[in-house]
Design a protein around this motif. Structure first.
Motif, PDB file in Angstrom:
ATOM      1  N   SER A  19       0.824  -1.209   0.000  1.00  0.00           N
ATOM      2  CA  SER A  19       0.000   0.000   0.000  1.00  0.00           C
ATOM      3  C   SER A  19       0.857   1.258   0.000  1.00  0.00           C
ATOM      4  O   SER A  19       0.509   2.250  -0.653  1.00  0.00           O
ATOM      5  CB  SER A  19      -0.928  -0.007   1.208  1.00  0.00           C
ATOM      6  OG  SER A  19      -1.786  -1.107   1.164  1.00  0.00           O
ATOM      7  N   THR A  51      -5.983   1.366  -0.593  1.00  0.00           N
ATOM      8  CA  THR A  51      -5.319   0.127  -0.964  1.00  0.00           C
ATOM      9  C   THR A  51      -5.186  -0.808   0.227  1.00  0.00           C
ATOM     10  O   THR A  51      -5.419  -2.021   0.110  1.00  0.00           O
ATOM     11  CB  THR A  51      -3.933   0.418  -1.555  1.00  0.00           C
ATOM     12  OG1 THR A  51      -4.059   1.343  -2.627  1.00  0.00           O
ATOM     13  CG2 THR A  51      -3.265  -0.844  -2.051  1.00  0.00           C
ATOM     14  N   LEU A  52      -4.833  -0.270   1.383  1.00  0.00           N
ATOM     15  CA  LEU A  52      -4.701  -1.102   2.574  1.00  0.00           C
ATOM     16  C   LEU A  52      -6.045  -1.692   2.972  1.00  0.00           C
ATOM     17  O   LEU A  52      -6.144  -2.879   3.301  1.00  0.00           O
ATOM     18  CB  LEU A  52      -4.111  -0.293   3.731  1.00  0.00           C
ATOM     19  CG  LEU A  52      -3.814  -1.064   5.005  1.00  0.00           C
ATOM     20  CD1 LEU A  52      -2.789  -2.151   4.745  1.00  0.00           C
ATOM     21  CD2 LEU A  52      -3.322  -0.126   6.085  1.00  0.00           C
ATOM     22  N   CYS A  55      -6.894  -4.491   0.450  1.00  0.00           N
ATOM     23  CA  CYS A  55      -6.085  -5.695   0.685  1.00  0.00           C
ATOM     24  C   CYS A  55      -6.587  -6.467   1.895  1.00  0.00           C
ATOM     25  O   CYS A  55      -6.736  -7.696   1.845  1.00  0.00           O
ATOM     26  CB  CYS A  55      -4.623  -5.325   0.895  1.00  0.00           C
ATOM     27  SG  CYS A  55      -3.745  -4.853  -0.590  1.00  0.00           S
TER      28      CYS A  55
END
Length: 65
Positions: A19, A51-52, A55
C-alpha cells in the motif's frame, strides 16, 4: 485456514508495504512541477488508505485473516 499470529502479522506487514508503494506511485504521478506538493501528499495518503483497506478486506473474505 489456520495461520499462526506471526504469519498473520507478516501478511498484514506485506499488505502495508504494498500500500505504501502504491501510495507513493500515485503521489508521484499526480504531482506537477509548477504546483505545491501538498495535494500530491493528500492523494497518496488517500490511495494508501484505500489500498490497505482493499487488501485487508480481500484477505478477510478469503479467510486468511
Amino acid at each position: 485456514m489456520k495461520l499462526s499470529l506471526g504469519v498473520k502479522v507478516l501478511i498484514v506487514s506485506i499488505c502495508a508495504l504494498i500500500s505504501v508503494i502504491v501510495g507513493i506511485v500515485a503521489g508521484l504521478i499526480s504531482h506537477k512541477t509548477d504546483t505545491p506538493i501538498g495535494p500530491a501528499f493528500l492523494l497518496g495518503g488517500g490511495v494508501f488508505g484505500g489500498t490497505l483497506t482493499l487488501c485487508l478486506m480481500v484477505l478477510s473474505a478469503l479467510g486468511v485473516l
